[in-house]
Design an enzyme around this catalytic site. Structure first.
Site, PDB file in Angstrom:
ATOM      1  N   GLU A   1      -3.581   6.580   1.223  1.00  0.00           N
ATOM      2  CA  GLU A   1      -3.532   4.532   1.987  1.00  0.00           C
ATOM      3  C   GLU A   1      -4.591   4.475   2.297  1.00  0.00           C
ATOM      4  OE1 GLU A   1      -0.166   2.280   4.178  1.00  0.00           O
ATOM      5  OE2 GLU A   1       0.091   3.995   3.057  1.00  0.00           O
TER       6      GLU A   1
ATOM      7  N   LYS B   1       0.942  -1.283  -0.400  1.00  0.00           N
ATOM      8  CA  LYS B   1       0.095  -0.256   0.136  1.00  0.00           C
ATOM      9  C   LYS B   1       0.834   1.034   0.208  1.00  0.00           C
ATOM     10  CE  LYS B   1      -1.903  -0.969   3.920  1.00  0.00           C
ATOM     11  NZ  LYS B   1      -2.442  -2.164   4.171  1.00  0.00           N
ATOM     12  N   THR B   2       1.740   1.390   1.067  1.00  0.00           N
ATOM     13  CA  THR B   2       2.777   2.534   1.209  1.00  0.00           C
ATOM     14  C   THR B   2       3.493   3.233   0.005  1.00  0.00           C
ATOM     15  OG1 THR B   2       2.817   1.997   3.394  1.00  0.00           O
ATOM     16  CG2 THR B   2       4.534   3.679   2.235  1.00  0.00           C
TER      17      THR B   2
END
Length: 460
Positions: free
Chosen positions: A166, A122-123
């Site tokens: 996110e 995600k990051t």
């Protein structure tokens, strides 16, 4: 200016745990919109210093006076109900809102909230998307789960309707958001302390996909069967991407790695050559992450030349295979990976880097995850030449699971691979200093305090 009618009633907002990754980004956006924001946190940090520089009053410790002057209290999930500021708010009948709920309110202020979710990546992917939008001068609002050099922090306040965030599945907090676009990178077994079963995880993602409006966008990983299953739950526009699955809208071919393990590859869009991309982050998993980013950015009309330059400039988010320095001619890297799938991806990325031997220093994160995925952890770690395991980082848990790092080490040894249990950080550092040689790679791995090992190794 985004439509802030739904939060306009809160002129004075006090935030407990304001130094958190997500909380600080919310504070900056609110300040930019003209709200009076104050906050408190346990400790001073780079983040709280940055908020002070923005003119946000941050108290280290408690500030009951700021609580009494506020119209609403926003608190992070780590704050307990018996926190003195929470008790003061209750005494004064000031409403309190948990961070994820309030962030959900913020997503409804923007016409275009872009949520990046999935168990892993995600990051990194949020960072890639953010950099492409910045490169194309779209002036997005950004909230990412780690420090990103290109925005000098974990958030950026823009002046557009794009809000790139996110979106985490833990405790189903992403169901509180109102996305216009979603990227779902993968669906894997994690956070079983909350979800209990894989079916519950998948159901959370099904509910999340159903939130999308009919004119929205869903970007899903075509190499992940569980992601492909989500198509049936939405009427939104759908784009797929993959490496193994070429029956997708975007796929990568002709992937080559340089000595740093950085990939270069051709991307095909609907079976036709679209663009050639060179990344400055290692590993095949980042080829997949970049494909999701390119699918989304192309849909948003971003020129591919901006995608090429942005992705080449992106050298990784903080603690994502991050280079820390050299010891005895060996390279030290630090990574946040704390799930077997992430460890496997990192070990694969490492094999494409030119090196002699690999050393992993792994700190398991939470007792529940270690117990539930013990076999998977052991198997993933055997991909390194030398294995050191530190004590389990408890995070939010107490050890009611009858599990220890010694169990993990025993499991690795039973698979025919040697591993060392070294709970003491100083002993771990001494062991490495005495044993690593030129061109070796040392990787500190985990979501807890293992990140302190690298700086200790580099101390003269």
């Amino acid at each position: 200016m985004p439509n802030i009618n739904n939060i306009r009633k809160y002129k004075n907002i006090h935030m407990i745990g304001i130094g958190g990754i997500s909380m600080s980004g919310i504070a900056a956006i609110l300040t930019n919109w003209g709200f009076n924001v104050t906050g408190s946190d346990w400790s001073q940090s780079e983040v709280t210093d940055k908020l002070n520089a923005l003119g946000i009053k941050v108290t280290i410790g408690h500030n009951l006076e700021d609580v009494s002057k506020s119209d609403v209290i926003v608190y992070s999930a780590a704050i307990k109900k018996d926190d003195s500021e929470m008790l003061e708010a209750k005494r004064l009948n000031i409403p309190t809102i948990e961070r994820a709920d309030f962030l959900g309110e913020l997503t409804r202020c923007f016409k275009d909230t872009i949520c990046i979710s999935g168990t892993h990546g995600k990051t990194t992917t949020t960072s890639m998307v953010a950099m492409c939008f910045l490169e194309a001068s779209k002036d997005p609002n950004i909230q990412v789960g780690a420090f990103l050099n290109s925005i000098d922090g974990n958030y950026k306040v823009g002046n557009s309707e794009h809000f790139i965030i996110e979106a985490c599945e833990y405790v189903e907090s992403f169901l509180k958001f109102s996305p216009k676009a979603e990227i779902i990178l993968n669906i894997d077994n994690d956070h079983l302390d909350y979800f209990k079963t894989f079916d519950n995880i998948k159901n959370a993602f099904i509910k999340y996909v159903k939130i999308l409006p009919n004119n929205g966008l869903l970007v899903i990983n075509g190499d992940d069967k569980n992601c492909l299953d989500l198509k049936q739950y939405t009427n939104a526009n759908i784009l797929t991407y993959g490496i193994e699955n070429t029956n997708t809208n975007f796929y990568a071919k002709n992937i080559h790695f340089d000595n740093d393990g950085f990939p270069e590859f051709d991307i095909y869009k609907n079976k036709e050559l679209f663009v050639t991309i060179k990344l400055s982050v290692p590993g095949i998993h980042n080829v997949l992450n970049s494909l999701s980013c390119i699918a989304l950015c192309d849909y948003y009309g971003i020129d591919k030349k901006y995608m090429q330059t942005a992705l080449k400039k992106f050298t990784g988010a903080h603690r994502r295979f991050e280079f820390k320095g050299k010891l005895n001619g060996s390279s030290i890297y630090d990574d946040y990976g704390h799930h077997p799938t992430e460890i496997l991806a990192t070990s694969k990325a490492l094999t494409s880097k030119k090196h002699n031997k690999s050393w992993v220093v792994f700190q398991p994160h939470t007792y529940s995850r270690t117990k539930n995925l013990l076999d998977e952890f052991a198997n993933a770690l055997t991909n390194f030449d030398n294995i050191i395991v530190l004590d389990i980082y408890a995070a939010r848990e107490t050890n009611t699971f009858n599990i220890s790092s010694k169990d993990l080490v025993d499991k690795i040894i039973s698979l025919g691979k040697n591993a060392n249990y070294i709970p003491n950080f100083d002993e771990c550092v001494t062991f490495l200093k005495n044993n690593v040689t030129e061109n070796d790679i040392i990787l500190t791995l985990g979501a807890g305090t293992v990140t302190e090992i690298g700086p200790l190794l580099l101390k003269k």
